[in-house]
Design an enzyme around this catalytic site. Structure first.
Site, PDB file in Angstrom:
ATOM      1  CE  LYS A 230      64.856  47.316  69.309  1.00 29.64           C
ATOM      2  NZ  LYS A 230      63.329  46.333  68.445  1.00 29.64           N
ATOM      3  NE  ARG A 264      64.030  53.258  64.855  1.00 28.08           N
ATOM      4  CZ  ARG A 264      64.609  53.164  66.319  1.00 28.08           C
ATOM      5  NH1 ARG A 264      65.202  52.014  66.865  1.00 28.08           N
ATOM      6  NH2 ARG A 264      65.184  54.045  66.893  1.00 28.08           N
TER       7      ARG A 264
END
Length: 285
Positions: A230, A264
């Site tokens: 991210k 995840r």
């Protein structure tokens, strides 16, 4: 008197056990491998759009220890993504989903559209993963409740607002989603909460959500965290998405320490190794 409609049986994995209890029974978090069959996902857009490459990647992640394969056909990256129709999502999924399901590992369908989720469940997908937490498609909760599928409820916002208390916002969002879930017939033992790292948040708010993840355990539900590659990582150490493995693992180890039960990740082998080694070290304390 009208007889009550029986609740459908819980969706089960390849071994016949209910999916969530099996995934959550491990001494370390389950790992969900990311499989994007899209041309424009932020980290690997286009790499697995071809069915044969997608299937090969699913096999690779399972060999590396993935407990779940999360397949998505619409980029939901928080900046610059282009919405696609349900028809386009299905066009991307149809050549590959059934083959991925046949590999024997639980498959989650990453879609905010109930029509896509319904089709995927028909093909054997076991889990619905809604990045708008039942708050975008009014038919999602009823569908998931009727099918008896587990649902991942993710926090999201249209735009980041640096002025808000992000933990209060996440808690209020989840409270609303859980009310929608209850009205749709989704039992609480089929719900996983995801704070949505990177979605509708500033980088600082994403890090706050990770640091204060333990507060969300007050809901009494399993937590999923997806911090893989991210953008917030690059605000700490400038890097491109494929250069963020170290930051991803750091975030995921802290998330596991703070209560995450599912992680995840794009980099499955490294994530599995990190989580298992951390768990083994804790056992020696």
């Amino acid at each position: 008197m009208i007889a009550a409609k029986p609740r459908p049986p819980a969706v089960t994995g390849s071994a016949g056990r209910p999916v969530l209890p099996a995934l959550l029974s491990k001494p370390y978090p389950a790992v969900m491998g990311v499989l994007n069959v899209t041309p424009d996902s932020f980290s690997d857009g286009g790499q697995f759009a071809a069915p044969e490459r997608a299937l090969a990647q699913a096999r690779r992640m399972i060999a590396e220890g993935a407990d779940i394969i999360d397949i998505g056909a619409e980029s939901t990256r928080p900046y610059g993504s282009e919405p696609v129709s349900a028809e386009e999502e299905l066009k991307r999924l149809q050549p590959v989903l059934a083959d991925v399901v046949a590999l024997g590992v639980p498959v989650s369908i990453d879609s905010m559209k109930s029509a896509v989720v319904a089709w995927a469940l028909d093909q054997g997908a076991a889990i619905a993963n809604d990045v708008w937490g039942l708050q975008r498609d009014s038919g999602m909760a009823g569908l998931v409740g009727e099918r008896g599928a587990p649902i991942i409820v993710m926090h999201n916002r249209e735009h980041a607002d640096p002025a808000i208390d992000i933990m209060q916002d996440i808690a209020a969002f989840f409270a609303k989603s859980l009310d929608i879930a209850a009205k749709g017939g989704i039992s609480s033992d089929r719900i996983v909460l995801d704070p949505g790292i990177g979605f509708g948040k500033t980088p600082e708010q994403s890090m706050t959500a990770l640091a204060r993840l333990g507060e969300l355990q007050s809901f009494g539900l399993p937590l999923l965290v997806g911090a893989s590659r991210k953008r917030f990582i690059s605000t700490v150490t400038p890097s491109e998405p494929d250069q963020r493995l170290g930051g991803s693992i750091a975030a995921h180890l802290l998330a596991a320490q703070n209560g995450a039960r599912i992680i995840r990740a794009h980099d499955v082998a490294e994530t599995v190794q990190a989580l298992r080694v951390a768990a083994a070290i804790r056992e020696c304390q």
